[in-house]
Design a protein around this motif. Sequence first.
Motif, mmCIF file in Angstrom:
data_model
loop_
_atom_site.group_PDB
_atom_site.id
_atom_site.type_symbol
_atom_site.label_atom_id
_atom_site.label_comp_id
_atom_site.label_asym_id
_atom_site.label_seq_id
_atom_site.Cartn_x
_atom_site.Cartn_y
_atom_site.Cartn_z
ATOM 1 N N SER A 272 103.113 -28.031 35.046
ATOM 2 C CA SER A 272 102.002 -28.919 35.379
ATOM 3 C C SER A 272 100.810 -28.177 35.973
ATOM 4 O O SER A 272 100.970 -27.292 36.819
ATOM 5 N N ILE A 273 99.637 -28.568 35.521
ATOM 6 C CA ILE A 273 98.387 -28.112 36.131
ATOM 7 C C ILE A 273 98.032 -29.114 37.218
ATOM 8 O O ILE A 273 97.799 -30.288 36.944
ATOM 9 N N THR A 274 98.018 -28.670 38.442
ATOM 10 C CA THR A 274 97.793 -29.520 39.613
ATOM 11 C C THR A 274 96.579 -29.012 40.392
ATOM 12 O O THR A 274 96.010 -27.963 40.050
ATOM 13 N N PRO A 275 96.174 -29.715 41.445
ATOM 14 C CA PRO A 275 95.062 -29.206 42.269
ATOM 15 C C PRO A 275 95.313 -27.804 42.813
ATOM 16 O O PRO A 275 94.365 -27.025 42.981
ATOM 17 N N PHE A 276 96.576 -27.457 43.062
ATOM 18 C CA PHE A 276 96.889 -26.117 43.578
ATOM 19 C C PHE A 276 96.488 -25.032 42.577
ATOM 20 O O PHE A 276 96.219 -23.899 42.964
ATOM 21 N N SER A 277 96.451 -25.388 41.297
ATOM 22 C CA SER A 277 96.101 -24.412 40.266
ATOM 23 C C SER A 277 94.650 -23.960 40.357
ATOM 24 O O SER A 277 94.297 -22.888 39.859
ATOM 25 N N PHE A 278 93.794 -24.756 41.002
ATOM 26 C CA PHE A 278 92.363 -24.463 41.044
ATOM 27 C C PHE A 278 91.904 -23.897 42.387
ATOM 28 O O PHE A 278 90.748 -23.492 42.518
ATOM 29 N N ILE A 279 92.773 -23.905 43.371
ATOM 30 C CA ILE A 279 92.378 -23.422 44.695
ATOM 31 C C ILE A 279 91.882 -21.977 44.666
ATOM 32 O O ILE A 279 90.833 -21.667 45.249
ATOM 33 N N ALA B 280 107.565 -33.270 41.549
ATOM 34 C CA ALA B 280 108.393 -34.391 41.103
ATOM 35 C C ALA B 280 107.569 -35.667 40.958
ATOM 36 O O ALA B 280 107.736 -36.434 39.996
ATOM 37 N N ILE B 281 106.673 -35.921 41.894
ATOM 38 C CA ILE B 281 105.834 -37.125 41.830
ATOM 39 C C ILE B 281 104.816 -37.006 40.692
ATOM 40 O O ILE B 281 104.441 -38.007 40.071
ATOM 41 N N ASN B 282 104.377 -35.791 40.404
ATOM 42 C CA ASN B 282 103.516 -35.574 39.239
ATOM 43 C C ASN B 282 104.255 -35.981 37.968
ATOM 44 O O ASN B 282 103.697 -36.678 37.107
ATOM 45 N N TYR B 283 105.523 -35.577 37.852
ATOM 46 C CA TYR B 283 106.326 -35.979 36.702
ATOM 47 C C TYR B 283 106.494 -37.500 36.671
ATOM 48 O O TYR B 283 106.432 -38.126 35.608
ATOM 49 N N LEU B 284 106.723 -38.092 37.832
ATOM 50 C CA LEU B 284 106.916 -39.539 37.919
ATOM 51 C C LEU B 284 105.700 -40.299 37.398
ATOM 52 O O LEU B 284 105.836 -41.208 36.566
ATOM 53 N N ASP B 285 104.510 -39.945 37.873
ATOM 54 C CA ASP B 285 103.299 -40.663 37.470
ATOM 55 C C ASP B 285 103.031 -40.495 35.979
ATOM 56 O O ASP B 285 102.632 -41.452 35.296
ATOM 57 N N ARG B 286 103.259 -39.321 35.474
ATOM 58 C CA ARG B 286 103.045 -39.100 34.046
ATOM 59 C C ARG B 286 104.068 -39.880 33.219
ATOM 60 O O ARG B 286 103.754 -40.407 32.138
ATOM 61 N N PHE B 287 105.288 -39.978 33.734
ATOM 62 C CA PHE B 287 106.325 -40.750 33.038
ATOM 63 C C PHE B 287 105.991 -42.241 33.046
ATOM 64 O O PHE B 287 106.058 -42.912 32.010
ATOM 65 N N LEU B 288 105.643 -42.775 34.205
ATOM 66 C CA LEU B 288 105.319 -44.199 34.308
ATOM 67 C C LEU B 288 104.109 -44.560 33.451
ATOM 68 O O LEU B 288 104.043 -45.645 32.882
ATOM 69 N N ALA B 289 103.142 -43.650 33.376
ATOM 70 C CA ALA B 289 101.960 -43.903 32.554
ATOM 71 C C ALA B 289 102.325 -43.990 31.083
ATOM 72 O O ALA B 289 101.698 -44.720 30.314
#
Length: 315
Positions: free
Chosen positions: A152-159, A72-81
Amino acid sequence: MDFDLENPLGNFHDLPCDAVPSLFLLESDHIPPPNYCHSLKASDFDISVRRDVVSFISQLSCTFDPVLPYLAINYLDRFLANQGILQSKPWANKLLAISCFSLAAKMLKTEYSATDVQVLLNHGDGGAIFEAQTIQRMEGIVLGALQWRMRSITPFSFIPFFINLFRLRDPALRQVLKDRASEIILKSQREIKVLEFKPSTVAASALLYASHELFPFQYPCFLRAISDCSFVNKETVVHCYNVIQDITREEYESESALNIISTSDTPVNVLDEHFVSLESEKTNIMIQEQDFKRRKITTDYGNKRTVPFSHFHQC
């Protein structure tokens, strides 16, 4: 196809040759642009609004899996940007938080009651309860700003990729390293400094920091494995590592301060105080220091012992 933060492309765990480069190439499309962090830093008001919305999302998500508020916060930051701050009103911040939370819940197929979570958010203060249509309209605005890129591609995607570079033989050690790195990633999301880095860089740095805590003697091997990876920049990883180190240190110091306050507010029984031995005090101090500097992993084969080198491939 179900969405998984670790597996956004659906077949990444199979690690085909073309999947890994694709993930690194696409990650920039799923994060705010580089100037977003600088814009936030330049405006105390924008930082305050983001902090409020993040707080609202955290309150909404307190009974759910922590990956939900992260998405949700990933969506928030992308939206605000993309859109900036729409209105400087508390109700607008709440509506944005609820909409990002709702979209993340839908992506993760998490059931929830919109009314119940809003009541939780309002803390019984009589705040507005948004109708379903209002939330859906706001969801549409968020979706448009994100260009419907919800997987979303997040840090968890690369672990999984980076852990494979470490060549840990023992599945239990792989899991404990993954868990600690995931914990670091989740806790670091609130810090705007982390927004300067790509998800792959955050993942590599979190794993390195976790490995330094858990396997200090093997850390040079892990650092060499990351440094030799052609998909990341060594200097950027070091920079991100230092940011994560500062965040973790501040969190530790904050928790220690809270523990001291909590202890000082609690009456101490005279007999209990009399029977506390000097040895136990020394032990407590050692545990606290060791918990911050490094964490030692023990195996469950009877007595505790340090991890044998046979569990690792040689560098």
